[in-house]
Design a protein around this motif. Sequence first.
Motif, mmCIF file in Angstrom:
data_model
loop_
_atom_site.group_PDB
_atom_site.id
_atom_site.type_symbol
_atom_site.label_atom_id
_atom_site.label_comp_id
_atom_site.label_asym_id
_atom_site.label_seq_id
_atom_site.Cartn_x
_atom_site.Cartn_y
_atom_site.Cartn_z
ATOM 1 N N LEU A 40 -7.920 7.024 -0.840
ATOM 2 C CA LEU A 40 -7.971 5.668 -1.078
ATOM 3 C C LEU A 40 -6.568 5.425 0.064
ATOM 4 O O LEU A 40 -6.706 4.117 -0.207
ATOM 5 N N LEU A 41 -5.462 5.871 -0.700
ATOM 6 C CA LEU A 41 -4.225 5.896 -0.784
ATOM 7 C C LEU A 41 -4.074 5.618 1.100
ATOM 8 O O LEU A 41 -3.313 4.557 0.840
ATOM 9 N N ALA B 169 0.696 -0.942 0.097
ATOM 10 C CA ALA B 169 0.336 -0.215 0.111
ATOM 11 C C ALA B 169 1.007 0.794 -0.033
ATOM 12 O O ALA B 169 0.614 2.380 -0.144
ATOM 13 N N ILE B 170 1.947 1.624 1.125
ATOM 14 C CA ILE B 170 3.211 2.113 0.593
ATOM 15 C C ILE B 170 3.564 2.478 -0.413
ATOM 16 O O ILE B 170 3.767 3.763 -1.190
ATOM 17 N N ALA B 171 3.804 1.369 -1.314
ATOM 18 C CA ALA B 171 4.101 1.138 -2.885
ATOM 19 C C ALA B 171 3.184 2.627 -3.320
ATOM 20 O O ALA B 171 3.773 3.046 -4.112
ATOM 21 N N ASN B 172 1.777 1.900 -3.511
ATOM 22 C CA ASN B 172 1.315 2.716 -4.052
ATOM 23 C C ASN B 172 1.032 3.926 -4.254
ATOM 24 O O ASN B 172 0.544 4.985 -5.443
ATOM 25 N N ALA B 173 0.492 4.263 -2.298
ATOM 26 C CA ALA B 173 1.119 5.371 -2.272
ATOM 27 C C ALA B 173 2.127 6.090 -2.923
ATOM 28 O O ALA B 173 1.565 7.744 -3.358
ATOM 29 N N LEU C 51 -9.366 -3.976 -4.016
ATOM 30 C CA LEU C 51 -10.605 -3.800 -4.563
ATOM 31 C C LEU C 51 -9.712 -1.985 -4.610
ATOM 32 O O LEU C 51 -10.851 -0.994 -6.070
ATOM 33 N N ALA C 52 -9.269 -1.846 -3.955
ATOM 34 C CA ALA C 52 -9.319 0.144 -3.608
ATOM 35 C C ALA C 52 -8.146 0.520 -5.223
ATOM 36 O O ALA C 52 -8.242 1.084 -5.810
ATOM 37 N N GLU C 53 -7.024 -0.288 -5.792
ATOM 38 C CA GLU C 53 -6.521 -0.607 -7.694
ATOM 39 C C GLU C 53 -7.598 -0.367 -7.995
ATOM 40 O O GLU C 53 -7.431 0.669 -9.225
ATOM 41 N N ALA D 38 -3.898 2.156 5.797
ATOM 42 C CA ALA D 38 -4.255 1.917 7.499
ATOM 43 C C ALA D 38 -5.051 1.004 7.409
ATOM 44 O O ALA D 38 -5.033 0.102 8.703
ATOM 45 N N LEU D 39 -5.549 -0.037 6.402
ATOM 46 C CA LEU D 39 -6.664 -0.788 6.707
ATOM 47 C C LEU D 39 -6.335 -1.559 6.826
ATOM 48 O O LEU D 39 -6.567 -2.395 7.859
#
Length: 115
Positions: A56-57, A32-36, A100-102, A62-63
Amino acid sequence: MSAREPREERPSDSWIVALLFALAFGYDTVEAIANAEQLPLLYVGAGIEGAIPWWLLVAQVALPGIFFVVALFVGRRMRLVGKAGILLVALGVSAQLSLLAEQLARQIAITALGA
């Protein structure tokens, strides 16, 4: 034939299971950090920096931690198998929400590019 007595669980067993799941949830957090870090660059490169879904990021980072803590809380008084099951379900839900977020980020980009 003698009946098998259930093996007594040691507190260290719960710690080991929690540590193994912490590694898996940690991997989700690193992804998630890499995506952010990468997603805003993609949006800027496409000229749609105003459409970056920051909410969303942040949620995606956090999730996994939230799910891990909640699963530990729910399973705190359970036997080892039940606790591992709760952690496994939480990990599955966390991974599914990450996917789902992606997909949602892609849809936001497509919509912004179409406008």
